[in-house]
Design an enzyme around this catalytic site. Structure first.
Site, PDB file in Angstrom:
ATOM      1  N   HIS A   1      82.750  85.774 128.212  1.00 39.63           N
ATOM      2  CA  HIS A   1      81.733  86.814 128.385  1.00 39.63           C
ATOM      3  C   HIS A   1      81.429  86.926 129.880  1.00 39.63           C
ATOM      4  CE1 HIS A   1      77.774  88.762 126.818  1.00 39.63           C
ATOM      5  NE2 HIS A   1      78.133  89.278 127.971  1.00 39.63           N
TER       6      HIS A   1
ATOM      7  N   GLU B   1      83.835  89.554 125.585  1.00 36.62           N
ATOM      8  CA  GLU B   1      82.531  90.117 125.258  1.00 36.62           C
ATOM      9  C   GLU B   1      81.910  90.724 126.512  1.00 36.62           C
ATOM     10  OE1 GLU B   1      81.258  86.733 121.937  1.00 36.62           O
ATOM     11  OE2 GLU B   1      80.280  86.771 123.899  1.00 36.62           O
TER      12      GLU B   1
ATOM     13  N   HIS C   1      76.629  82.873 117.832  1.00 36.80           N
ATOM     14  CA  HIS C   1      75.412  82.531 118.574  1.00 36.80           C
ATOM     15  C   HIS C   1      74.658  81.408 117.870  1.00 36.80           C
ATOM     16  CE1 HIS C   1      73.152  83.638 122.189  1.00 36.80           C
ATOM     17  NE2 HIS C   1      72.155  83.020 121.574  1.00 36.80           N
TER      18      HIS C   1
END
Length: 237
Positions: free
Chosen positions: A43, A70, A190
């Site tokens: 990310h 991401e 997450h």
């Protein structure tokens, strides 16, 4: 089969705290796959506080499994991913200064914008995923956007799990069933951990992929990376 994609952002965070090249993001990419990971997730953020643009380009040739990038779909991000050509791009609604992802997209509010982004990525041959809360209305919006997948934002599940795991999983099961009925594949991520992953896996057996970074890298400090990856894979059986 639910694939385990290891998010290696924390490797880069540790490297950046000291400068130089230790620990090596490239070596981590290779070793995670050698130890059984079925994908690598990164990310990159605009401030490059962990994964950098350079990292993204350097690890692409090292990935023999799947590459998931991401990020917020700004123009710089979209140019980068269309050049790198990962297997999957996961769109998140993070601001530039956000510490970590903490909510999913309002798919109806951003319908037109996300439709355009998804079309652009699909024209480049990239599988698409949208980060969403376990809200059935948002899942319906994701279907309108025509994304290939959604990634369920699982922090609320992880927070409630130690108190009442059945209550914690309920909205995720409903969202996953709806997504499946609408022809959307399901990822999750997450705050998933060795404590809560197996229960989610059994309650949502049609999960395509889980993306795990923070907890996995933290566990690896105590157990070692190879043993840790094997333990997470065991949770997906």
């Amino acid at each position: 089969m639910t694939r385990l994609s290891v998010n290696i952002n924390k490797i880069a965070t540790l490297r950046n705290s000291r400068g130089g090249h230790v620990p090596s993001v490239k070596t981590a990419t290779i070793k995670c796959q050698e130890f059984g990971a079925q994908g690598i997730t990164v990310h990159p953020r605009p401030d490059e506080r962990h994964i950098t643009r350079k990292d993204v380009y350097e690890i692409k040739p090292l990935i023999t499994t799947e590459f998931n990038i991401e990020g917020y779909p700004g123009e710089d991000f979209l140019r980068m991913v269309t050049e790198v050509q990962p297997d999957q791009v996961t769109l998140v609604p993070d601001s530039e200064t956000q510490l970590t992802s903490d909510h999913g997209w309002n798919t109806w509010e951003h319908l037109g914008f996300l439709k355009d982004v998804i079309l652009r990525l699909k024209q480049s041959g990239i599988r698409t995923s949208i980060f969403v809360d376990p809200d059935e209305r948002m899942v319906e919006g994701a279907a309108e956007i025509k994304t290939d997948r959604i990634e369920l934002y699982t922090e609320p599940y992880a927070t409630l799990y130690p108190i009442d795991r059945n209550k914690a999983i309920e909205p995720f099961v409903r969202a996953a069933k709806l997504a499946d009925s609408l022809g959307i594949d399901i990822n999750a991520g997450h705050d998933l951990s060795l404590e809560n992953l197996n229960f989610m896996y059994h309650k949502i057996p049609n999960l395509k992929e889980v993306s795990i970074g923070h907890a996995l890298i933290a566990d690896a400090l105590y157990l070692g990376l190879e043993i840790t990856i094997q333990k997470y894979l065991e949770c997906l059986k």
